[in-house]
Design an enzyme around this catalytic site. Structure first.
Site, mmCIF file in Angstrom:
data_model
loop_
_atom_site.group_PDB
_atom_site.id
_atom_site.type_symbol
_atom_site.label_atom_id
_atom_site.label_comp_id
_atom_site.label_asym_id
_atom_site.label_seq_id
_atom_site.Cartn_x
_atom_site.Cartn_y
_atom_site.Cartn_z
ATOM 1 N N ASP A 52 0.862 -1.182 0.000
ATOM 2 C CA ASP A 52 0.000 0.000 0.000
ATOM 3 C C ASP A 52 0.898 1.230 0.000
ATOM 4 O O ASP A 52 1.811 1.344 0.814
ATOM 5 C CB ASP A 52 -0.906 -0.024 1.237
ATOM 6 C CG ASP A 52 -2.289 0.531 0.951
ATOM 7 O OD1 ASP A 52 -2.360 1.626 0.353
ATOM 8 O OD2 ASP A 52 -3.287 -0.107 1.325
ATOM 9 N N ASP A 65 -3.062 4.698 -2.423
ATOM 10 C CA ASP A 65 -4.092 5.307 -1.592
ATOM 11 C C ASP A 65 -4.422 6.714 -2.093
ATOM 12 O O ASP A 65 -3.499 7.510 -2.356
ATOM 13 C CB ASP A 65 -3.549 5.389 -0.156
ATOM 14 C CG ASP A 65 -4.617 5.719 0.866
ATOM 15 O OD1 ASP A 65 -5.584 4.957 0.981
ATOM 16 O OD2 ASP A 65 -4.476 6.758 1.548
ATOM 17 N N GLU A 95 -6.494 4.331 -6.057
ATOM 18 C CA GLU A 95 -7.823 4.600 -5.523
ATOM 19 C C GLU A 95 -8.303 5.911 -6.145
ATOM 20 O O GLU A 95 -7.625 6.929 -6.042
ATOM 21 C CB GLU A 95 -7.719 4.720 -4.002
ATOM 22 C CG GLU A 95 -9.028 4.535 -3.289
ATOM 23 C CD GLU A 95 -8.928 4.859 -1.807
ATOM 24 O OE1 GLU A 95 -9.809 4.415 -1.066
ATOM 25 O OE2 GLU A 95 -7.989 5.557 -1.387
ATOM 26 N N HIS A 104 -11.123 -2.789 3.074
ATOM 27 C CA HIS A 104 -11.052 -2.405 4.486
ATOM 28 C C HIS A 104 -11.836 -1.130 4.811
ATOM 29 O O HIS A 104 -11.923 -0.749 5.968
ATOM 30 C CB HIS A 104 -9.586 -2.221 4.874
ATOM 31 C CG HIS A 104 -8.962 -1.063 4.141
ATOM 32 N ND1 HIS A 104 -8.768 -1.064 2.779
ATOM 33 C CD2 HIS A 104 -8.549 0.137 4.575
ATOM 34 C CE1 HIS A 104 -8.242 0.095 2.418
ATOM 35 N NE2 HIS A 104 -8.095 0.849 3.474
ATOM 36 N N ASP A 105 -12.362 -0.451 3.790
ATOM 37 C CA ASP A 105 -13.184 0.747 4.020
ATOM 38 C C ASP A 105 -14.668 0.456 3.804
ATOM 39 O O ASP A 105 -15.495 1.366 3.917
ATOM 40 C CB ASP A 105 -12.802 1.863 3.036
ATOM 41 C CG ASP A 105 -11.412 2.420 3.279
ATOM 42 O OD1 ASP A 105 -10.916 2.335 4.414
ATOM 43 O OD2 ASP A 105 -10.820 2.943 2.307
#
Ligand code: TEU
Ligand code: CA
Length: 558
Positions: free
Chosen positions: A98, A200, A251, A327-328
């Site tokens: 990440d 991210d 993202e 995870h969100d």
């Protein structure tokens, strides 16, 4: 020509804190991941994306990095990471890290230096602005975690910008030294064997330095697709991604199907894929002051339309990243399916729709066993976003009551997906011998890996089959896509075609039976995968029934 391995791959996302704790301190770790490599191999995935494992004060579970070059001791050491990569590679599993470089932790040495004065080597590493004449914030931008996006710093006597928590100051990408520092970090990890990056909020890296107010206070319209975004991403591609041959999935929260090709068209040399947010907002009331906490029933006509539009728009000029969970996000069976009577059926129905499409499917830990949202009381949640948003919407703005907020939390909060992975029905689900950092879903004695693998109706085994199909059948990778029955409120059906082969992917996204044969007569073909027995013998789709069907040689009118 790059080896585009990800086009044949299914990628599994690991949230390290909650995956497997090997040393009993209650926190998942790299050794735990290594221990579970055979499990991941058995599932059949090709690559692992690890949410951040760098040194971090963990205000946002590692999305606040204080040292990009160090593995956080809670997860292990840099040597453990190298070993994990080596062991993964032996099993032919790629490792994706990440990349969190829109912001750092406020404990990062860069920020510690930057806040000291307006003239030091790091003073322009972050986004500092004076307040307005009356001393208030430079503008009305909001933070995603509640309140203003600006925080006053006493030592520097200025405000700094943070799109997330105040402990996550945004980096200044206008500064070439910042960009170079990030590229150096990427090369460091590449040299240790990393195969690619999940970037991210990469669409947030360029800011509008005029800092215009948003239409309403605390809004976040400013956060994405700033003026120099494409330029910065292209530079990163040319300096690092392409020369070092690393995969990238960014993202892209505010990108639409119509402009996503600007990020992923191979000709433009920016990213390999992006994660859209559009399809995840079909249960959100648009434009509501309560933002992500303003919910409505999921609109599956919209889901079909959005996902199909991404399939169409990127055809020939990009590659899709396919996901429902991360995870969100909440657990899909609890959010849009039925996590009670039809847990297996709805888990596999959504999986079928996703994995039948063109693109790279992502599986989030626990999704492959149909994990559900826990329904904790408010005090049991720990996510910084949830807490900040409670303060903002319930306490300060008072646009939501605590009850309304909790109801939305039970549906969509990020903590839904962060409960530790239950491996079996022993204490703590076999996740840890210590006290888990976050409690397990209380249903772990029933919903855990071992139980699911042994069950007659096993979500895990269904995923195995889906993944195997993708590896064996070129039509899933290369075939064209066409949506069928676009106006049907609950049947998601589409066709894939490659040369003379034609497949239909069908799912009933509801708990009531739906007439199918009259709409789509299926006769001479073969069911390749289904979550019920005898799919073809039925004229109706049963609750959450789904299947992949290969047309027979007889031509059929569809
Ligand atoms: O999330 C980016 C993002 O857009 C979030 O606002 C996300 O949509 C939100 O949490 C859901 O409302 C990324 C990471 O995935 C997330 O975990 C981090 O907290 C965030 O960036 C900051 O790094
Ligand atoms: Ca541990």
């Amino acid at each position: 020509m790059r080896n585009e391995w990800w086009k044949d791959a299914v990628i599994y996302q690991i949230y390290p804190k909650s995956f497997k704790d090997a040393n009993g301190d209650g926190i998942g770790d790299l050794a735990g991941i290594q221990e579970k490599l055979p499990y991941l191999k058995e599932l059949g995935v090709d690559a692992l994306w690890l949410s951040p494992v760098y040194l971090s004060p963990q205000v946002d579970n590692g999305y606040d990095i204080s040292d990009y070059y160090q593995i956080d001791p809670m997860f292990g050491t840099n040597e453990d990471m190298v070993q994990l990569i080596r062991e993964a590679h032996k099993l032919d599993l790629k490792i994706i890290m990440d990349f969190v470089a829109n912001h750092t932790s406020d404990q990062c040495q860069w920020f510690q230096e930057s806040r000291k004065s307006k003239e030091n080597p790091y003073s322009d590493f972050y986004i500092w602005q004076d307040g307005k004449a009356d001393g208030s914030e430079p503008n009305n931008w909001g933070s995603s975690f509640g309140g203003s996006a600006w925080t006053w710093d006493d030592s520097r006597q200025q405000y700094y910008l943070h799109y997330y928590a105040k402990e996550q100051p945004d980096l200044n990408w206008e500064n070439p030294r910042v960009r170079q520092a990030i590229y150096d970090m990427m090369i460091y990890w590449k040299n240790l064997g990393v195969d690619g990056w999940r970037l991210d909020v990469i669409t947030s890296i360029s800011k509008d330095w005029d800092f215009p107010d948003n239409p309403r206070p605390f809004a976040k319209n400013n956060q994405h697709n700033g003026p120099r975004m494409h330029e910065f991403i292209h530079e990163m591609n040319q300096k690092v991604l392409t020369p070092f041959d690393m995969m990238s999935v960014g993202e892209a929260p505010a990108s639409g199907a119509e402009d996503a090709h600007l990020l992923v068209d191979p000709k433009r040399q920016e990213l390999d894929m992006v994660f859209t947010f559009q399809h995840m907002h079909i249960d959100r009331k648009k434009g509501d002051v309560n933002d992500r906490w303003a919910l409505q029933a999921p609109d599956f006509i919209q889901l079909k339309q959005i996902m199909s539009q991404w399939q169409k728009e990127l055809e020939g000029r990009g590659w899709n990243a396919l996901y429902f969970e991360n995870h969100d996000r909440a657990r899909i069976v609890s959010r849009w399916g039925d996590d009670d009577s039809y847990r297996y059926e709805s888990a596999t129905a959504f999986a079928t729709i996703l994995h039948g499409m063109k693109g790279t499917p992502f599986v989030y830990q626990g999704e492959e066993i149909g994990m559900t949202n826990p329904k904790f009381p408010l005090a049991d949640y720990i996510d910084v976003e949830l807490k900040g948003n409670f303060q903002h919407y319930v306490e300060q703005q008072q646009t939501l009551t605590a009850e309304e907020f909790l109801a939305a939390v039970h549906k969509v909060s990020r903590d839904n997906a962060r409960t530790p992975m239950p491996w079996n029905d022993s204490a703590n689900g076999g996740f840890s011998t210590g006290t888990p950092w976050f409690q397990l879903n209380p249903n772990y004695p029933d919903i855990n890996v071992l139980a699911d693998q042994k069950a007659q109706k096993s979500v895990f085994h269904y995923y195995q089959k889906l993944i195997r199909l993708r590896h064996e059948e070129a039509i899933l990778k290369e075939g064209s896509y066409r949506l069928l029955l676009p106006e049907h409120p609950t049947i998601f059906a589409y066709e894939r075609r490659l040369k003379r082969k034609k497949w239909l992917v069908v799912a009933n996204l509801s708990d009531s039976p739906q007439e199918l044969q009259a709409l789509l007569p299926l006769t001479a073909g073969e069911i390749r995968l289904s979550n019920y027995q005898d799919s073809l013998a039925q004229s109706r789709l049963r609750p959450y029934e789904s299947f992949i069907y290969e047309s027979g040689t007889k031509t059929e009118k569809l």
